[in-house]
Design a protein around this motif. Structure first.
Motif, PDB file in Angstrom:
ATOM      1  N   ALA A  81      19.314   2.395  21.707  1.00  0.00           N
ATOM      2  CA  ALA A  81      20.621   1.821  21.370  1.00  0.00           C
ATOM      3  C   ALA A  81      21.744   2.768  21.770  1.00  0.00           C
ATOM      4  N   ALA A  82      21.544   4.069  21.543  1.00  0.00           N
ATOM      5  CA  ALA A  82      22.577   5.049  21.896  1.00  0.00           C
ATOM      6  C   ALA A  82      22.798   5.083  23.405  1.00  0.00           C
ATOM      7  N   LEU A  83      21.719   5.047  24.168  1.00  0.00           N
ATOM      8  CA  LEU A  83      21.830   5.067  25.628  1.00  0.00           C
ATOM      9  C   LEU A  83      22.479   3.796  26.153  1.00  0.00           C
ATOM     10  N   GLY A 115      -1.110  10.651  23.179  1.00  0.00           N
ATOM     11  CA  GLY A 115      -0.471  11.673  24.004  1.00  0.00           C
ATOM     12  C   GLY A 115       0.580  11.104  24.924  1.00  0.00           C
ATOM     13  N   LEU A 116       1.321  10.104  24.444  1.00  0.00           N
ATOM     14  CA  LEU A 116       2.304   9.422  25.275  1.00  0.00           C
ATOM     15  C   LEU A 116       3.715   9.951  25.021  1.00  0.00           C
ATOM     16  N   ILE A 117       4.554   9.864  26.046  1.00  0.00           N
ATOM     17  CA  ILE A 117       5.968  10.189  25.910  1.00  0.00           C
ATOM     18  C   ILE A 117       6.774   9.068  26.546  1.00  0.00           C
ATOM     19  N   THR A 118       8.082   9.082  26.298  1.00  0.00           N
ATOM     20  CA  THR A 118       8.987   8.054  26.806  1.00  0.00           C
ATOM     21  C   THR A 118      10.061   8.675  27.680  1.00  0.00           C
ATOM     22  N   TYR A 119      10.285   8.058  28.840  1.00  0.00           N
ATOM     23  CA  TYR A 119      11.494   8.394  29.601  1.00  0.00           C
ATOM     24  C   TYR A 119      12.322   7.130  29.745  1.00  0.00           C
ATOM     25  N   PHE A 120      13.586   7.290  30.136  1.00  0.00           N
ATOM     26  CA  PHE A 120      14.507   6.155  30.154  1.00  0.00           C
ATOM     27  C   PHE A 120      15.170   5.986  31.517  1.00  0.00           C
ATOM     28  N   ILE A 140       7.250   2.263  37.240  1.00  0.00           N
ATOM     29  CA  ILE A 140       8.267   1.249  37.542  1.00  0.00           C
ATOM     30  C   ILE A 140       7.802   0.396  38.723  1.00  0.00           C
ATOM     31  N   HIS A 141       7.379   1.058  39.796  1.00  0.00           N
ATOM     32  CA  HIS A 141       6.877   0.341  40.976  1.00  0.00           C
ATOM     33  C   HIS A 141       6.100   1.318  41.842  1.00  0.00           C
ATOM     34  N   ASN A 142       4.995   0.864  42.385  1.00  0.00           N
ATOM     35  CA  ASN A 142       4.175   1.738  43.232  1.00  0.00           C
ATOM     36  C   ASN A 142       4.947   2.277  44.432  1.00  0.00           C
ATOM     37  N   ASP A 143       5.896   1.495  44.946  1.00  0.00           N
ATOM     38  CA  ASP A 143       6.694   1.958  46.091  1.00  0.00           C
ATOM     39  C   ASP A 143       7.511   3.193  45.745  1.00  0.00           C
ATOM     40  N   PHE A 144       7.879   3.326  44.460  1.00  0.00           N
ATOM     41  CA  PHE A 144       8.674   4.492  44.044  1.00  0.00           C
ATOM     42  C   PHE A 144       7.868   5.776  44.210  1.00  0.00           C
ATOM     43  N   GLU A 145       6.565   5.690  43.962  1.00  0.00           N
ATOM     44  CA  GLU A 145       5.717   6.868  44.151  1.00  0.00           C
ATOM     45  C   GLU A 145       5.454   7.099  45.632  1.00  0.00           C
ATOM     46  N   ARG A 146       5.170   6.030  46.348  1.00  0.00           N
ATOM     47  CA  ARG A 146       4.830   6.155  47.770  1.00  0.00           C
ATOM     48  C   ARG A 146       5.981   6.752  48.570  1.00  0.00           C
ATOM     49  N   GLY A 147       7.223   6.353  48.243  1.00  0.00           N
ATOM     50  CA  GLY A 147       8.365   6.849  48.995  1.00  0.00           C
ATOM     51  C   GLY A 147       9.197   7.872  48.240  1.00  0.00           C
ATOM     52  N   PHE A 148       8.589   8.507  47.232  1.00  0.00           N
ATOM     53  CA  PHE A 148       9.334   9.427  46.367  1.00  0.00           C
ATOM     54  C   PHE A 148      10.005  10.552  47.157  1.00  0.00           C
ATOM     55  N   ILE A 149      11.287  10.764  46.880  1.00  0.00           N
ATOM     56  CA  ILE A 149      12.040  11.879  47.471  1.00  0.00           C
ATOM     57  C   ILE A 149      12.382  12.893  46.387  1.00  0.00           C
ATOM     58  N   ALA A 150      13.023  12.429  45.322  1.00  0.00           N
ATOM     59  CA  ALA A 150      13.438  13.305  44.219  1.00  0.00           C
ATOM     60  C   ALA A 150      13.838  12.432  43.038  1.00  0.00           C
ATOM     61  N   CYS A 151      14.151  13.077  41.903  1.00  0.00           N
ATOM     62  CA  CYS A 151      14.684  12.321  40.776  1.00  0.00           C
ATOM     63  C   CYS A 151      15.833  13.092  40.150  1.00  0.00           C
ATOM     64  N   GLU A 152      16.882  12.352  39.819  1.00  0.00           N
ATOM     65  CA  GLU A 152      18.001  12.936  39.085  1.00  0.00           C
ATOM     66  C   GLU A 152      17.641  12.879  37.610  1.00  0.00           C
ATOM     67  N   THR A 153      17.748  14.010  36.930  1.00  0.00           N
ATOM     68  CA  THR A 153      17.229  14.144  35.574  1.00  0.00           C
ATOM     69  C   THR A 153      18.300  14.643  34.607  1.00  0.00           C
ATOM     70  N   ILE A 154      18.442  13.926  33.503  1.00  0.00           N
ATOM     71  CA  ILE A 154      19.345  14.351  32.423  1.00  0.00           C
ATOM     72  C   ILE A 154      18.586  14.243  31.113  1.00  0.00           C
ATOM     73  N   ALA A 155      18.589  15.311  30.327  1.00  0.00           N
ATOM     74  CA  ALA A 155      17.955  15.258  29.005  1.00  0.00           C
ATOM     75  C   ALA A 155      18.726  14.286  28.114  1.00  0.00           C
ATOM     76  N   TYR A 156      18.001  13.583  27.243  1.00  0.00           N
ATOM     77  CA  TYR A 156      18.633  12.599  26.353  1.00  0.00           C
ATOM     78  C   TYR A 156      19.800  13.203  25.584  1.00  0.00           C
ATOM     79  N   GLU A 157      19.590  14.374  25.009  1.00  0.00           N
ATOM     80  CA  GLU A 157      20.634  15.014  24.193  1.00  0.00           C
ATOM     81  C   GLU A 157      21.898  15.265  25.012  1.00  0.00           C
ATOM     82  N   ASP A 158      21.722  15.697  26.262  1.00  0.00           N
ATOM     83  CA  ASP A 158      22.876  15.960  27.126  1.00  0.00           C
ATOM     84  C   ASP A 158      23.566  14.661  27.524  1.00  0.00           C
TER      85      ASP A 158
END
Length: 364
Positions: free
Chosen positions: A53-55, A279-284, A309-327
């Protein structure tokens, strides 16, 4: 990627009542006689997460999509199930398919609800179920052992490794200890191929009377001691209360729970505990269209997380922009996090953390 927890226990301990409440349906018949659940009932439930909800508020998202967990209501087990008593064979086949076990134990006295053993004793009940599972596991391994030994003597390295894994597990089971006590941490994935029921993580759910929902009772305290000794999880709920809560409108639930002295529903605690058990975690992911939660196993690297999300995302992976939830929350979104230097660009070796807000860059 689906994850599921099997709800098990003796007949008439509240398994189907709990399942009905979890899924807010009457899909599993709750009745006062053994084996009323003949086929496993399956329901997917949202994992409660206030971070969504916060996000969504910051991202001005039109939709909010939580992650989910699957629960399987499995027919009640009785003493002798490993030899086919009751619905033993069917029970054992169903439980082999789940990732974790939620073991419901009757911790309430009620003369109107019969107990298959004639009295209420959750420790005895836990031992009954685990003994049957250990006997079934032992039978399975002992039937596979001669062939594995023969091939190992012939120089088959795969069978030699399998034998080295099987033999200490067999020893443990013969001594009355579950398989999970004899599996080295680096062999957990290999052991999954054996499909051993006592190798699965366990969460005990103490089903207490309504008056003990907030505080527990003497039966639940004994179960908590057993769980602590085993390194298992434990949650105390009143399935009867949870069935009532599941029928209330969302805005009425808080008032109802407050009146009972409960901070949150038992179901929410069961779901969260089941999630942690696996042993699961959540990303958003956050955007104007939707804010969505995604489930991965702790330790998953960015390309494999993208594949959820989609197999193509792994196959063509370049990088990921990452922000911690708190930030993300403290800096009011992506622009603020980027300006403050809190948005990082991570590569394919990045291990995703719980609460990460991710945007994947890919090219296919």
């Amino acid at each position: 990627m689906g994850f599921n927890c099997g709800i098990v226990g003796l007949p008439n301990v509240g398994k189907s009542t709990l399942f009905n409440a979890l899924t807010a349906t009457a899909a599993a018949q709750a009745a006062n006689y053994p084996f009323c659940t003949i086929e496993p009932n399956v329901g997917r439930v949202a994992v409660p997460d206030p971070r969504l909800a916060a996000l969504a508020a910051i991202g001005k998202s039109k939709a909010v999509i939580p992650t989910s967990l699957e629960f399987v209501d499995i027919a009640g087990l009785v003493r002798g199930a490993s030899r086919g008593e009751g619905l033993g064979n069917q029970f054992l086949a169903n439980i082999r398919e789940v990732d974790a076990i939620i073991h419901v134990l009757r911790c309430f006295e009620d003369g109107d609800v019969t107990h298959v053993e004639g009295s209420v004793d959750p420790i005895r009940d836990a031992e009954t179920v685990e003994t049957e599972l250990m006997l079934a596991d032992l039978d399975s391994l002992e039937r596979r052992l001669p062939a594995a030994q023969k091939r190992a003597r012939g120089g088959d390295r795969e069978q030699q490794a399998l034998l080295a894994l099987m033999e200490p597990i067999i020893t443990a089971l013969q001594a009355g200890r579950p398989a999970r006590t004899a599996i080295p941490p680096d062999q957990v994935e290999a052991a999954k191929r054996l499909q051993l029921m006592t190798s699965k993580p366990v969460l005990y759910v103490c089903n207490v009377e309504e008056s003990a929902a907030a505080t527990g009772n003497a039966h639940a305290a004994r179960v908590a001691e057993r769980a602590a000794a085993e390194g298992a999880g434990v949650v105390t709920v009143s399935a009867a209360i949870e069935a009532e809560v599941s029928l209330l409108a969302e805005e009425d639930r808080r008032e109802f729970l407050d009146g009972l002295g409960l901070q949150d529903s038992g179901l929410d605690r069961v779901i969260r505990a089941g999630y942690a058990l696996l042993g699961l975690i959540t990303y958003f992911t956050v955007g104007p269209k939707e804010t969505r939660a995604w489930t991965v196993v702790r330790g998953t690297k960015a390309p494999q997380a993208a594949a959820v999300i989609h197999n193509d995302f792994e196959r063509g992976f370049i990088a990921c922009e990452t922000i911690a939830y708190e930030d993300y929350v403290a800096l009011k979104g992506e622009a603020g996090a980027k300006e403050a230097g809190k948005m990082r660009v991570e590569g394919r070796d990045y291990v995703v953390r719980d609460g990460d807000v991710l945007l994947f860059r890919f090219n296919v």
